[in-house]
Scaffold this active site. Structure first.
Site, short mmCIF file in Angstrom:
data_model
loop_
_atom_site.label_atom_id
_atom_site.label_comp_id
_atom_site.label_asym_id
_atom_site.label_seq_id
_atom_site.Cartn_x
_atom_site.Cartn_y
_atom_site.Cartn_z
N ASP A 20 -116.55 99.82 3.61
CA ASP A 20 -117.28 99.50 2.38
C ASP A 20 -116.55 99.94 1.11
O ASP A 20 -117.17 100.24 0.09
CB ASP A 20 -118.69 100.14 2.38
N LYS A 23 -113.02 96.14 -0.04
CA LYS A 23 -111.83 95.37 0.39
C LYS A 23 -112.01 93.87 0.17
O LYS A 23 -111.06 93.18 -0.15
CB LYS A 23 -111.57 95.60 1.89
N GLY A 47 -119.03 93.61 6.32
CA GLY A 47 -119.75 92.86 5.31
C GLY A 47 -118.95 92.91 4.03
O GLY A 47 -118.81 93.96 3.42
N HIS A 48 -118.35 91.79 3.69
CA HIS A 48 -117.50 91.77 2.50
C HIS A 48 -118.20 90.99 1.39
O HIS A 48 -118.45 89.80 1.51
CB HIS A 48 -116.13 91.17 2.83
N GLN A 231 -113.85 97.52 8.18
CA GLN A 231 -114.23 98.94 8.31
C GLN A 231 -113.19 99.80 7.58
O GLN A 231 -112.63 99.35 6.61
CB GLN A 231 -114.40 99.35 9.79
N ARG A 312 -126.41 103.63 1.97
CA ARG A 312 -125.18 104.35 2.36
C ARG A 312 -125.28 105.81 1.93
O ARG A 312 -125.86 106.12 0.88
CB ARG A 312 -123.97 103.71 1.67
P1 IMP Z 1 -120.27 99.24 15.21
O1 IMP Z 1 -118.98 98.83 14.59
O2 IMP Z 1 -121.39 98.27 14.93
O3 IMP Z 1 -120.13 99.58 16.65
O4 IMP Z 1 -120.74 100.61 14.50
C1 IMP Z 1 -120.01 101.83 14.66
C2 IMP Z 1 -119.97 102.61 13.37
O5 IMP Z 1 -119.17 101.91 12.42
C3 IMP Z 1 -121.33 102.80 12.69
O6 IMP Z 1 -121.34 104.06 12.04
C4 IMP Z 1 -121.38 101.69 11.66
O7 IMP Z 1 -122.25 102.02 10.58
C5 IMP Z 1 -119.93 101.69 11.21
N1 IMP Z 1 -119.50 100.41 10.67
C6 IMP Z 1 -119.21 99.27 11.35
N2 IMP Z 1 -118.82 98.31 10.52
C7 IMP Z 1 -118.84 98.83 9.29
C8 IMP Z 1 -118.49 98.31 8.00
O8 IMP Z 1 -118.05 97.18 7.82
N3 IMP Z 1 -118.62 99.18 6.96
C9 IMP Z 1 -119.05 100.45 7.12
N4 IMP Z 1 -119.37 100.97 8.30
C10 IMP Z 1 -119.27 100.17 9.37
#
Ligand code: IMP
Length: 435
Positions: A20, A23, A47-48, A231, A312
């Protein structure tokens, strides 16, 4: 005759914190300079958010470059693809006037498919873990990567071949259903329940599916390529705050494995960091602020997840996290986003190290047990009151803001290439043209 080849820089953009970082906006901006944008890991957990001409578009799977006409967007082999979401996103961007030519979107035939049982397993496991849960996005990301590594995954190349898909699905369900029922206490899936809709998704997506590594090899000497990370570094499955991480390598090294190009093709790595820190989901966060300053950052910065809408967690800038990101990604430049959000605070804090059992740690500990016991060591600096969103040059920034930026550069040993002062495409201060 000048026979010297034209230099075609290929750049990786990754998140330097817990995701977040903004990017999407940076990739969208850099896309003005490139011909191809490749996503190399993650899935629709990302989520962009992009704001173009006042209109907000949120992309979860399709590369953020898609809002530029004529740019090829590639979903690389390292991405996990939810076909239903992919089609929804394609329909949405087409309705908004983008992706006029289907040949501008390519999906790797090697990319693994997220199926309904992956999502159900993800959600049920989190429920079972209760307070100890990871806080996943519930999109089935982890279970899909598990199947890939366990060599029981279904790939895009299988999905678009109905007979092969049927065979693979039957084999996998024979394993997944007892696990869902007996271990997780959930409902099993009937074959037809999945097959009917997914075979149709496969048919609709088949025009995009190909060997994208081969495509990249064909164009790599002629076109500029941007590799778009999702991520962030501290969510990397190896280098993040394990086990509170995502299930892929989010660091720059994976841009090659996740897209099928060699490391010799890469010319630079740009890290993106917010001017403060945020995190969604569970796990350690040393500079987290559970007070009115944290609340202010969340409000001013609209810090709510683009994928799940979750608030967040917010905190001060953490140089330990960023130094680690510089190292494991080999950063050649940094973009600082959301600097405007810090306006109005009298004093700012920057975390320079962690206090742990009487010693000061300057590097990120690998164990979260240690990280959980760390206390941030702060340096306090002067804040600024002025709004920044209208400023377009470094020299016009308040002196305190300039000092804040220079302090970060100095501590990290990496040059800032851009500062973002608002969500729109033009709200930036460019310090260096990386192309
Ligand atoms: P997963 O990727 O859904 O398995 O989640 C694993 C961890 O990564 C969790 O803490 C999510 O909140 C975090 N996470 C996954 N994708 C994102 C993202 O795009 N931005 C921020 N955190 C993310």
């Amino acid at each position: 005759m000048n026979c010297a080849p034209t230099f075609m820089p290929n750049i990786i953009v990754i998140g330097a914190q817990w995701g977040d970082e903004g990017k999407g906006k940076i990739v969208d901006l850099f896309t003005e300079e490139v011909d191809v944008v490749v996503r190399f890991q993650g899935g629709n957990n990302a989520g962009h958010t992009l704001v173009v001409d006042g209109r907000k578009t949120v992309l979860h799977l399709i590369p953020s470059g898609i809002l530029h006409r004529g740019v090829k967007c590639i979903i690389g082999n390292g991405v996990v693809v939810d076909p239903e979401i992919c089609l929804q996103e394609i329909d949405e961007i087409k309705a908004a006037g983008y992706l006029k030519n289907d040949r501008d979107l390519l999906i790797s035939e090697h990319a693994h498919v997220i199926l309904p049982y992956h999502k159900r397993i993800d959600v049920l496991r989190e429920q079972r873990m209760g307070a100890g849960k990871i806080g996943t996005t519930g999109r089935g990301i982890g279970p899909t990567y598990e199947d890939k590594v366990a060599r029981v995954g279904i790939r895009m190349g299988d999905l678009i071949r109905p007979e092969l898909f049927a065979k693979r699905l039957r084999e996998v369900l024979a394993e997944k259903n007892p696990y869902l029922e007996k271990i997780l206490g959930g409902t099993p899936f009937g074959f037809d329940e999945i097959y009917e809709s997914y075979v149709n998704y496969g048919k609709r997506l088949s025009c995009y599916v190909q060997d994208t590594s081969l495509y990249l090899q064909q164009v790599i000497k002629k076109k500029k390529i941007l590799f778009e990370g999702a991520q962030g570094t501290s969510l990397d499955v190896d280098y993040g705050t394990y086990p509170f991480v995502t299930s892929s390598n989010t660091i720059s090294g994976n841009a090659c494995a996740g897209s099928g190009v060699g490391p010799t093709a890469i010319d630079g790595v740009i890290g993106v960091s917010k001017a403060y820190t945020t995190r969604v989901g569970s796990g350690p966060f040393p500079t987290e602020l559970n007070d009115e300053v944290g609340e202010r950052l969340r409000k001013q910065g609209a810090e709510f997840g683009a994928t799940t809408g979750r608030p967040r967690r917010c905190g001060w800038l953490d140089l330990v996290v960023l130094r680690h990101a510089v190292r494991v990604n080999g950063l050649t430049g940094l973009v600082l986003t959301k600097l405007d959000v810090l306006s109005g605070l009298d004093r700012l804090k920057i975390c320079t190290g962690y206090r742990w059992k009487g010693s000061i740690l300057k590097e990120m500990p690998s164990s979260i047990e240690v990280l959980n016991e760390c206390e941030p060591v702060y340096q306090e600096v002067k804040g600024w009151q002025e709004p920044l969103s209208g400023i377009r040059s470094f020299k016009k920034l308040p002196v305190a803001t300039q000092k804040y930026i220079r302090k970060i550069e100095l501590a990290l040993g990496v040059k800032l290439v851009m500062v973002s002062v608002g969500p729109s495409r033009d709200e930036n201060i460019v310090l260096k043209n990386i192309f």
